[in-house]
Design an enzyme around this catalytic site. Structure first.
Site, PDB file in Angstrom:
ATOM      1  CE  LYS A 138      11.563  -5.297  -9.006  1.00 53.81           C
ATOM      2  NZ  LYS A 138      11.477  -5.569  -7.557  1.00 53.81           N
ATOM      3  CE1 TYR A 139       8.954  -7.460 -12.433  1.00 51.29           C
ATOM      4  CE2 TYR A 139       9.590  -8.373 -10.310  1.00 51.29           C
ATOM      5  CZ  TYR A 139       9.937  -7.857 -11.553  1.00 51.29           C
ATOM      6  OH  TYR A 139      11.252  -7.740 -11.908  1.00 51.29           O
ATOM      7  CD  GLU A 142      -5.171  -3.004   2.012  1.00 51.90           C
ATOM      8  OE1 GLU A 142      -4.018  -3.397   2.258  1.00 51.90           O
ATOM      9  OE2 GLU A 142      -5.870  -3.497   1.117  1.00 51.90           O
ATOM     10  CD  GLU A 160      -5.877  -0.658  -2.659  1.00 48.76           C
ATOM     11  OE1 GLU A 160      -5.294  -1.748  -2.820  1.00 48.76           O
ATOM     12  OE2 GLU A 160      -5.548   0.156  -1.792  1.00 48.76           O
TER      13      GLU A 160
HETATM   14  C1  GLA Z   1      -3.318  -3.253  -0.774  1.00 48.09           C
HETATM   15  C2  GLA Z   1      -2.809  -1.850  -0.514  1.00 48.09           C
HETATM   16  C3  GLA Z   1      -2.141  -1.230  -1.684  1.00 48.09           C
HETATM   17  C4  GLA Z   1      -1.296  -2.230  -2.414  1.00 48.09           C
HETATM   18  C5  GLA Z   1      -2.159  -3.403  -2.813  1.00 48.09           C
HETATM   19  C6  GLA Z   1      -1.420  -4.444  -3.618  1.00 48.09           C
HETATM   20  O1  GLA Z   1      -4.620  -3.335  -1.098  1.00 48.09           O
HETATM   21  O2  GLA Z   1      -3.803  -0.987  -0.044  1.00 48.09           O
HETATM   22  O3  GLA Z   1      -1.348  -0.168  -1.215  1.00 48.09           O
HETATM   23  O4  GLA Z   1      -0.272  -2.663  -1.596  1.00 48.09           O
HETATM   24  O5  GLA Z   1      -2.611  -4.027  -1.657  1.00 48.09           O
HETATM   25  O6  GLA Z   1      -2.280  -5.505  -3.951  1.00 48.09           O
END
Ligand code: GLA
Ligand code: ZN
Length: 679
Positions: A360-361, A150, A311
């Protein structure tokens, strides 16, 4: 196609065993197998572990994990770990940390915190990519590279300032030209020397304004700085890309994008990605049409090639103000929404839920309880099994659309840093209004950049095409001349690529094509509105609608008037026009109408031009798409409603890929369920 080595919809996601003690690893793998998980994204944030100091590299854990996953039949999406630099690097080489918008030098902390123009960051990130590529080039588990994570944010440090000057020299050649395109005669800003130029931020030209906007005194400078920062991060990506390709020319490379992420010009980025991947995090109340538009935007980055859902959360996020659970069935449904719109992978953040720090959540396939007897795990495992049964049937199939929405990052930046006429104008929101009208009518649309080939479309919608970059007006003219229909709106054709107004009457270079002259632009106060009064009764449309935000006061120059304003001193002036141009037509909607108008008007225009609904009379909350390959069409019918709906599939029988039945006529789709129909 990326999935050749594993010809099915990849299923898995971010897995951080580097954050866990070893005894957990075997348990993880056991549960991955139970869940049908066959791809794990490794090494996303492990730079500190892999390189504990400048001279030491230690990939022991990764060697072991790659082997372990491979033995279990699980492939690896291998990240380069460069999204968060190690603490020793920040301590030893201060150039790696950024300077922020307010001019503050950042210390070690956070992630995505490296200056893209830091010589040390570039040196060590590229070296890391090389070491990984050399080490795992022949590893059988390696499926794809995931560079950094990202990419985002901007830096305003002295290294960036120097690199910005170089970037400007390359783009404009001389300081005189820079002064010209930035219109620096305004407020006596003439630059005499390249060294006079500093990054625009909170200590120079910019400030944080209302409505989440960044305001600037000089749009030209600020626009170029955005382009430059986007390019700088892209250069970091490319350096790693090249390093990886030296060792593994045939392994695809990607980095995970974020949908409508404003800071980076993804159209430019996509050219350097072998496959687009992106992270989808809607909240419970995000309109389904908005998520759909984001998928379509991501698909459009690479001419409709399938993309990766890199993701999503299996259950909830942690970083939204209110992190609702995905209701039973929703994770599956939203996974298929991605597939329906062109994804060839379904991947999660994260496979195991971490125990400390800010995520963690955040939901995970394996939750804190640590076993598989949870609702979330059961839903994940059921989906894993189902994706297995689909095999390669959908892979590499393409979405086809006759309508397209133009979306452009430069335009987005410029529209939202414009000082006046209104702070209410939000580009993505405005584009979404048009998208939603098509979505609700089940008319498929692509979301494409201004460089895309317009050839295959019969309708192009260009909401708020404020900036007309070189060549675009000619391209649109050619499109319409050849029989296409263009729909554009208020506040279009105003400026060039440097945000300098095109003189001689708005909408500038679009004036001839649209057959209008826009003399003035009125900004309405919050709560104020005008009326769009249609000139003729049209079946299915009301005779008038509310409109507002901005109202262009236009005169026709050949165009026909289809609606006028109902109120104020410009009552009776045209508000909607259409101009015949060559074989086609160009519409101008001079104001922002209420959604109902677009929902009722736009689908009619599209249908007349052959951009037809995939399903007629589908109840609200039913989403449809088609993916096609090898002469087959796969019609997706997704029911976002909690309750079941009935849809009419027509007389021809079709086979349902998921249920294995043959269906025709009116069928029931249970709440939060779907059909994939092969025809
Ligand atoms: C992003 C990041 C991940 C994580 C998620 C949490 O997409 O790439 O590493 O932090 O958000 O939603
Ligand atoms: Zn910097």
């Amino acid at each position: 196609m990326i999935n050749e080595k594993k010809p099915k919809i990849w299923y898995g996601g971010d897995y951080n065993p580097d954050q866990w003690e070893k005894p957990v690893w075997d348990e993880d793998v056991r549960m991955f197998k139970l869940a049908g998980i066959d791809v794990a994204t490794l090494n996303v944030f492990a730079w500190a572990k892999n390189q504990p100091n400048e001279d030491t590299y230690d990939f022991g854990w990764l060697d072991e994990m790659m082997d372990k996953l491979h033995d279990a039949g699980i492939g690896v999406c291998l990240a380069t770990s460069t999204a968060a630099h190690p603490a020793w690097m920040a301590r030893k080489y201060p150039d790696v940390t950024r300077v922020d918008f307010d001019g503050r030098k950042r210390k070690f902390g956070g992630r995505h915190n490296s200056c893209p123009n830091s010589p040390n960051y570039r040196l060590y990130s590229v070296r890391m990519a090389e070491m990984l590529a050399d080490r795992y080039k022949d590893h059988p588990a390696l499926l794809i590279w995931h560079v950094s994570n990202e990419y985002g944010g901007y830096c305003y440090c002295d290294n960036c300032a120097a690199a910005f000057r170089d970037w400007l020299k390359e783009r404009y050649g001389s300081i005189d030209r820079v002064n010209q395109v930035w219109n620096t005669a305004f407020w006596g800003h003439t630059f005499y020397d390249w060294e006079d130029i500093v990054p625009p931020n909170g200590v120079s030209e910019e400030w944080r304004g209302a409505n989440g906007r960044t305001e600037t005194n000089f749009q030209g400078i600020s626009l170029d700085y955005r382009r430059f920062q986007s390019d700088s991060l892209l250069a970091c990506y490319e350096l790693e890309y090249d390093a990886l390709k030296k060792f593994t020319p045939d392994v695809p490379v990607t980095t995970n994008l974020m949908g409508a992420y404003k800071e980076l010009d993804y159209h430019k980025w996509a050219k350097k990605l072998d496959v687009v991947s992106w992270d989808n995090y809607p909240s419970l109340d995000t309109p389904h049409s908005f998520t759909a538009m984001m998928h379509d935007l991501m698909r459009g980055l690479k001419e409709g090639q399938p993309f990766m859902l890199m993701e999503q959360t299996p259950s909830q996020q942690n970083w939204q103000p209110y992190n609702s659970l995905k209701r039973p069935g929703v994770m599956r449904l939203w996974s298929y929404q991605a597939v329906a719109r062109g994804a060839d992978t379904v991947m999660f953040f994260q496979l195991r839920r971490s125990i400390g720090a800010c995520e963690k959540y955040h939901g995970a396939v394996i939750e804190h309880v640590g076993h598989e007897h949870t609702r979330v795990f059961r839903e994940c495992a059921a989906l894993g099994a189902e994706l297995n049964t689909l095999g390669d049937s959908l892979l590499d199939s393409r979405v086809q659309a006759k309508a397209a929405i133009l979306f452009d990052w430069d335009n987005w930046w410029a529209v939202e840093m414009s000082s006046g006429p209104t702070i209410a104008l939000q580009y993505v929101k405005e584009a979404h209004k048009y998208y939603e009208a098509l979505y609700e009518a089940n008319i498929p649309a692509d979301v494409i950049g201004v460089d895309a080939d317009f050839g295959g479309y019969s309708v192009l919608v260009a909401p708020v095409l404020y900036m007309t970059k070189p060549g675009i007006s000619e391209k649109l003219e050619a499109f319409v001349k050849a029989g296409g229909t263009l729909i554009t709106t208020f506040f279009s054709g105003i400026v060039d690529e440097n945000d300098r107004v095109i003189t001689g009457g708005y909408p500038g270079k679009l004036r001839k094509l649209l057959g209008i002259w826009s003399e003035e632009i009125d900004a309405l106060l919050p709560g104020q509105s005008n009326r769009l009064v249609l000139s003729a009764q049209t079946a299915g449309l009301r005779s008038e609608y509310e409109c507002g935000m901005l109202c262009d006061l236009i005169h026709t120059e050949g165009a026909e008037v289809r609606a006028v304003y109902g109120d104020d001193f410009y009552r009776g002036m045209p508000a909607l026009t259409v101009n015949k141009f060559g074989q086609g037509e160009a519409w101008y909607l001079a104001t922002s109408p209420e959604q109902a108008f677009l929902n009722e008007w736009l689908p009619k225009i599209c249908e007349d031009l052959g951009a037809r609904p995939l399903l007629r009379n589908a109840p609200h909350g039913v989403e449809t798409t088609v993916r096609a390959k090898d002469g087959h069409e796969f019609l997706f019918v997704l029911n976002h409603n909690a309750d079941s709906v009935r849809v009419d599939l027509g007389d021809k029988s079709v086979s349902d890929l998921l249920g294995g039945r043959t269906l025709s006529g009116t069928v029931e789709v249970p709440g939060r369920d779907l059909l994939i129909l092969r025809r």
